[in-house]
Structures are given as structure tokens and as C-alpha cells.
Scaffold this motif. Structure first.
Motif, PDB file in Angstrom:
ATOM      1  N   CYS A  36       0.843  -1.199   0.000  1.00  0.00           N
ATOM      2  CA  CYS A  36       0.000   0.000   0.000  1.00  0.00           C
ATOM      3  C   CYS A  36       0.874   1.243   0.000  1.00  0.00           C
ATOM      4  CB  CYS A  36      -0.958   0.012   1.187  1.00  0.00           C
ATOM      5  SG  CYS A  36      -0.179   0.128   2.795  1.00  0.00           S
ATOM      6  N   GLY A  40      -2.347   4.426   2.485  1.00  0.00           N
ATOM      7  CA  GLY A  40      -3.038   3.173   2.767  1.00  0.00           C
ATOM      8  C   GLY A  40      -3.804   2.576   1.604  1.00  0.00           C
ATOM      9  N   GLU A 116      -3.629  -7.553   6.432  1.00  0.00           N
ATOM     10  CA  GLU A 116      -4.330  -6.550   5.620  1.00  0.00           C
ATOM     11  C   GLU A 116      -5.165  -7.279   4.563  1.00  0.00           C
ATOM     12  OE1 GLU A 116      -4.406  -3.307   6.072  1.00  0.00           O
ATOM     13  OE2 GLU A 116      -2.935  -3.304   7.693  1.00  0.00           O
ATOM     14  N   ALA A 119      -4.099  -6.984   0.877  1.00  0.00           N
ATOM     15  CA  ALA A 119      -2.718  -7.331   0.539  1.00  0.00           C
ATOM     16  C   ALA A 119      -2.654  -8.678  -0.170  1.00  0.00           C
ATOM     17  CB  ALA A 119      -1.861  -7.367   1.796  1.00  0.00           C
ATOM     18  N   GLU A 122       3.366  -9.820   1.328  1.00  0.00           N
ATOM     19  CA  GLU A 122       4.054  -9.051   2.359  1.00  0.00           C
ATOM     20  C   GLU A 122       5.519  -9.460   2.296  1.00  0.00           C
ATOM     21  OE1 GLU A 122       3.791  -8.336   7.200  1.00  0.00           O
ATOM     22  OE2 GLU A 122       2.025  -9.004   6.080  1.00  0.00           O
TER      23      GLU A 122
END
Length: 133
Positions: A36, A40, A116, A119, A122
């Protein structure tokens, strides 16, 4: 003193990563970064999220005075290995755009979920800063 690449004799050359790095200096441990932006917002595309997550890693690392060449290892957590594998050429372009020609030791893990909800991946990293702050 820069990081030293670790490559056992007789092993084939890895593609897109390095077996290991060694160095003396200040250890910087970066928590997982998702794709992000600073407000955000998540792009919906896997490659765009990867590009942003890598950029986020470099932004956090810059706070310690480091950059891409200082990253010794990365772990990628992806929701879909298929998405990762299907996008390898575009991911390579995004990688070079953000990270240049530096390839840390890397691990890729498929996970069932990330904290998230938007998402798709990560990335966490460990860096060794060899120059004083």
C-alpha cells in the motif's frame, strides 16, 4: 566494508536471489511491508503491490541510512504462488526498477491470509549496514 556474497563452490548460479551474504556492521530488521502507498491505498495488481512493498522496504531502510545493497535477506509471503510465477517477467522489471541489480538471499512462502485484507503479498527484510550512521 561491503557485504560478501556466499556461494558454495560447484553450486549452480542462482536466478533472482543469492544463497547468502556475510558482513560486519549494524543489523537492521525490517517488519513485513505490504503493497500500500503512504495513504493506505492498495493497487489491485500483484506486480504493482510487489513494487510498492519493495519501495516501502527501501523507505524504512533509508531511515537507518541504508539502501538496497545493504539488504542481506528477504522473505516474501504471498497468497498465491501461481500469481507470483505467472508474473515473473513483470516482477523482474519491477525488481530492477526498485532494487537495481542487488539480489538478497530470499525465501518465498505461500500463506493462507495476511493481516491486511487487500494485501496480496508481504515482504520482510534484514539488512547489514556496513558504514557508520
Amino acid at each position: 566494508m561491503p557485504l560478501t556474497k556466499l556461494h558454495p563452490q560447484g553450486w549452480p548460479r542462482p536466478r533472482g536471489h543469492t544463497h547468502g551474504w556475510a558482513g560486519a556492521g549494524r543489523l537492521v530488521v525490517l517488519g513485513g511491508q505490504v503493497g500500500c502507498d503512504s495513504e493506505g491505498r492498495f493497487p489491485t495488481d500483484f506486480v504493482d503491490q510487489a513494487r510498492q512493498a519493495l519501495s516501502n522496504i527501501l523507505a524504512v531502510l533509508a531511515e537507518a541510512g541504508g539502501g538496497a545493497p545493504d539488504i542481506a535477506r528477504m522473505t516474501w509471503f504471498v497468497l498465491s504462488l501461481r500469481d507470483y510465477q505467472a508474473n515473473l517477467p513483470a516482477l523482474g522489471d519491477a525488481w530492477r526498477e526498485v532494487m537495481g541489480a542487488h539480489f538478497p538471499a530470499m525465501t518465498f512462502v505461500q500463506v493462507s491470509a495476511l493481516v491486511e485484507p487487500e494485501a496480496l503479498l508481504e515482504i520482510e527484510a534484514t539488512a547489514i549496514l556496513t558504514d557508520p550512521p
